[in-house]
Design an enzyme around this catalytic site. Structure first.
Site, short mmCIF file in Angstrom:
data_model
loop_
_atom_site.label_atom_id
_atom_site.label_comp_id
_atom_site.label_asym_id
_atom_site.label_seq_id
_atom_site.Cartn_x
_atom_site.Cartn_y
_atom_site.Cartn_z
N GLN A 32 13.48 33.18 14.77
CA GLN A 32 12.14 32.99 14.23
C GLN A 32 11.05 33.70 15.03
O GLN A 32 9.97 33.94 14.50
CB GLN A 32 11.84 31.49 14.14
CG GLN A 32 12.79 30.78 13.18
CD GLN A 32 12.49 29.29 13.06
OE1 GLN A 32 13.02 28.49 13.81
NE2 GLN A 32 11.62 28.92 12.14
N HIS A 66 18.33 40.93 4.64
CA HIS A 66 18.38 42.37 4.35
C HIS A 66 19.08 42.62 3.01
O HIS A 66 18.68 43.49 2.24
CB HIS A 66 19.13 43.13 5.46
CG HIS A 66 18.37 43.18 6.75
ND1 HIS A 66 18.97 43.35 7.98
CD2 HIS A 66 17.04 43.08 7.01
CE1 HIS A 66 18.06 43.34 8.94
NE2 HIS A 66 16.87 43.17 8.37
N ASP A 126 12.93 40.79 11.41
CA ASP A 126 13.22 42.03 12.15
C ASP A 126 12.30 42.19 13.36
O ASP A 126 12.73 42.66 14.41
CB ASP A 126 13.05 43.27 11.25
CG ASP A 126 14.16 43.39 10.22
OD1 ASP A 126 15.03 42.48 10.17
OD2 ASP A 126 14.18 44.39 9.47
N ARG A 154 11.38 24.78 24.99
CA ARG A 154 12.65 24.81 24.26
C ARG A 154 12.72 26.11 23.47
O ARG A 154 11.85 26.40 22.65
CB ARG A 154 12.74 23.60 23.30
CG ARG A 154 13.97 23.66 22.42
CD ARG A 154 14.16 22.39 21.58
NE ARG A 154 15.38 22.52 20.80
CZ ARG A 154 15.45 22.53 19.47
NH1 ARG A 154 14.36 22.36 18.73
NH2 ARG A 154 16.60 22.70 18.86
N HIS A 205 20.68 28.13 17.04
CA HIS A 205 19.62 27.76 16.10
C HIS A 205 19.76 28.69 14.88
O HIS A 205 18.89 29.50 14.59
CB HIS A 205 18.24 27.86 16.75
CG HIS A 205 17.17 27.06 16.09
ND1 HIS A 205 16.41 26.11 16.74
CD2 HIS A 205 16.73 27.06 14.80
CE1 HIS A 205 15.54 25.57 15.89
NE2 HIS A 205 15.71 26.14 14.70
N GLU A 239 19.99 20.92 14.46
CA GLU A 239 19.94 20.40 13.09
C GLU A 239 21.11 20.79 12.21
O GLU A 239 20.92 21.46 11.18
CB GLU A 239 18.65 20.86 12.40
CG GLU A 239 17.39 20.36 13.03
CD GLU A 239 16.17 20.58 12.14
OE1 GLU A 239 16.31 21.17 11.06
OE2 GLU A 239 15.08 20.15 12.52
N ASN A 281 14.74 15.64 16.19
CA ASN A 281 13.68 16.35 15.48
C ASN A 281 13.13 15.44 14.40
O ASN A 281 13.88 14.96 13.55
CB ASN A 281 14.21 17.63 14.81
CG ASN A 281 14.58 18.71 15.82
OD1 ASN A 281 14.40 18.53 17.03
ND2 ASN A 281 15.10 19.82 15.34
N TYR A 311 9.88 15.05 11.60
CA TYR A 311 8.69 15.62 10.97
C TYR A 311 8.05 14.67 9.96
O TYR A 311 6.85 14.56 9.88
CB TYR A 311 9.07 16.90 10.21
CG TYR A 311 9.34 18.10 11.09
CD1 TYR A 311 8.32 18.99 11.41
CD2 TYR A 311 10.60 18.34 11.59
CE1 TYR A 311 8.55 20.11 12.21
CE2 TYR A 311 10.85 19.46 12.39
CZ TYR A 311 9.83 20.33 12.69
OH TYR A 311 10.06 21.43 13.48
N GLU A 347 11.67 18.46 18.35
CA GLU A 347 10.77 19.12 17.39
C GLU A 347 9.94 18.06 16.69
O GLU A 347 10.42 16.97 16.38
CB GLU A 347 11.53 19.90 16.30
CG GLU A 347 12.03 21.25 16.74
CD GLU A 347 12.75 22.01 15.62
OE1 GLU A 347 12.30 21.95 14.45
OE2 GLU A 347 13.76 22.64 15.92
#
Ligand code: PNW
Length: 480
Positions: free
Chosen positions: A26, A46, A59, A84, A129, A174, A314, A316, A384
């Site tokens: 990311q 891609h 990229d 992290r 990840h 996750e 994590n 949210y 997270e």
């Protein structure tokens, strides 16, 4: 043990570690530099750019592979003590096999980790990840048991090279999200839609991989004295109608089919009983010769059980849960039908720009207590927690979200006795948000993806977080 003044003053314990989080694919970019192999995410985006909302990819992303010194400066400016981040497996083993070992990848992370330590920032390193080496993906990826062995080989190299400097490890990030969205619903790499069986096999192999790495660490690198665990994501769930027996039961199922699916094998042993029963019964009705949920052997149960040194959580969002499993309820062979629940948001939960993410601050306290009581992990790191917004600098909703969630975390610490040792907010900066591309922003720091420099700018929430990390106090909640 907390000092009385810490409790009355609503101050976070002085040992509490404030941090931020990111993940390799990311933020790093440099997708084919210095000997890095192709990952399944490189391949996925891609191969068909329309799989991502804005047709963009990782990229270049934040270009952190080159700008990591600048990232460390930002961490210092924020005043956080914990970072992290994840290591890209195909930078270390470009094909996923140890004979492809890539020294340049190792050198990169070594330099980075040493610079973090010099800045007095503790690295919390995630080994995986979501960027599986594409070669392994072509050989079945997380549906193939041998991927767990390849993961062990990669983990061993990481412990050998980085272990002298890294004392906090996370094996896999996750697994639920990747198994459901990547192997069950085809929305993330590798894009498989095997909602009846593949989704469960994926969970089995990722748990074996996690346990393999855990045992290698404790058998071969115990003298390094670090901690290693799995990172599990969960919603906080509550019954849609608190007076409905069916909704109360379904809420428990919702927890077991998401959180328990991964936490039960690791913290208790074997799949949750309700999964064994429901999937077994439905599989039989559907004419399968055995349960679509692959059974563990007694040896495997013991191999996976107890493979934790803390709980990586994590969190949210939250769900209101309804029981829909009325007599005669059938539906096709599917994880979602196995679960027998229906979920929604309450009208008074603030919505973010991400459809799945709402703000229900009490959920933090509720989930921390749920995990603490069900799995008695001894220690939790919230690895997270964060909010999705537009690209603006002014992000009052994120400040409100963080203030609310952290205040509830503090209730869990001070009033409920839950041991939360650290918190890494998602995210240090805007980054490639998987299938959403750059359309949803999670950073407390804004990144300008139009500029060559990928200019980073503090949002209001970053300034707010900086103050919190400095004072250990939430605004208006205590005397600094
Ligand atoms: C996490 N959900 O993923 C990931 O660990 C991050 O890489 C990601 O950027 C972040 O959360 C924000 O999305 C999730 O649908 C993705 O509930 C989806 C869900 C939860 C977590």
């Amino acid at each position: 043990c907390l000092a009385a003044e810490e409790i009355s003053n609503r101050k976070f314990p002085s040992s509490f570690l404030w941090g931020t989080a990111t993940a390799a694919y990311q933020v790093e970019g440099a997708w084919d530099e210095d000997g890095k192999g192709e990952s399944m995410w490189d391949h996925w985006v891609h191969d068909d750019p329309s799989r991502v909302d804005d047709q963009k990819n990782g990229d270049v992303a934040c270009d952190s592979y080159h700008k990591w010194r600048e990232d460390i400066e930002l961490l210092k400016e924020l005043g956080v003590k914990l970072y992290r981040f994840s290591i890209s497996w195909p930078r270390i083993h470009p094909t996923g096999y140890p004979d492809s070992y890539n020294q340049a990848g190792v050198d990169h992370y070594l330099e980075f980790i040493k610079a973090l330590l010099e800045a007095d920032i503790t690295p919390l390193v995630t080994l995986y990840h979501w960027d599986l080496p594409q070669t392994l993906n072509e050989q079945g990826g997380w549906l193939n048991d041998s991927t767990a062995e390849r993961f062990g080989e990669y983990a061993r190299v990481a412990f050998e090279k980085f272990g002298p400097y890294v004392k906090l490890w996370a094996t896999i990030n996750e697994p639920k999200t990747t198994c459901t969205l990547g192997y069950g619903q085809g929305q993330m790499a590798p894009g498989l839609s095997d909602i009846a069986e593949g989704i469960y096999q994926c969970a089995r192999v990722q748990l074996l991989a996690h346990a393999t790495a855990y045992h290698i660490y404790h058998d071969e690198f115990a003298s390094q004295g670090g901690k290693i665990s799995l990172v599990i994501d969960s919603t906080y769930n509550e019954p849609l109608d608190p007076n409905s027996e069916a909704d109360i039961e379904a809420t428990e199922w919702e927890f077991e089919f998401n959180l328990g699916w991964y936490a039960n094998p690791v913290y208790v042993g074997d799949w949750p009983q309700v999964m064994i029963e429901r999937i077994g019964r439905r599989s039989e009705q559907e004419g399968y010769s055995k349960s679509r949920l692959p059974a563990w052997s007694a040896e495997e149960v013991e191999f996976v059980r107890g493979t934790h040194d803390y709980f990586g959580l994590n969190i949210y969002t939250a769900l209101a849960v309804q029981g829909i499993d009325e007599p005669g309820f059938g539906g096709s062979a599917s994880y979602y039908n196995d679960k027998g629940t229906s979920t929604s948001s309450r009208a008074d939960w603030t919505k973010s720009v991400a459809s799945w993410l709402v703000s229900y601050p009490y959920g933090m306290r509720g989930l921390l207590n749920y995990v603490w009581n069900h799995y008695t992990p001894g220690e939790i790191y919230v690895t997270e927690n964060g909010w999705a917004s537009e690209a603006d600098i002014s992000d009052q909703l994120r400040v409100d979200y963080l203030q609310g969630y952290l205040s509830n975390m503090l209730d869990a610490i001070l009033e409920d006795g839950v041991q939360v040792s650290g918190y890494t907010t998602w995210s240090l900066m805007d980054n490639f948000e998987w299938a959403r591309g750059y359309t949803q922003r999670f950073g407390i720091i804004q990144v300008d993806f139009e500029s060559e420099e990928r200019t980073r700018t503090f949002r209001d929430s970053a300034t707010w977080y900086q103050r919190t990390a400095r004072t250990y106090c939430l605004v208006e909640e205590c005397i600094e």
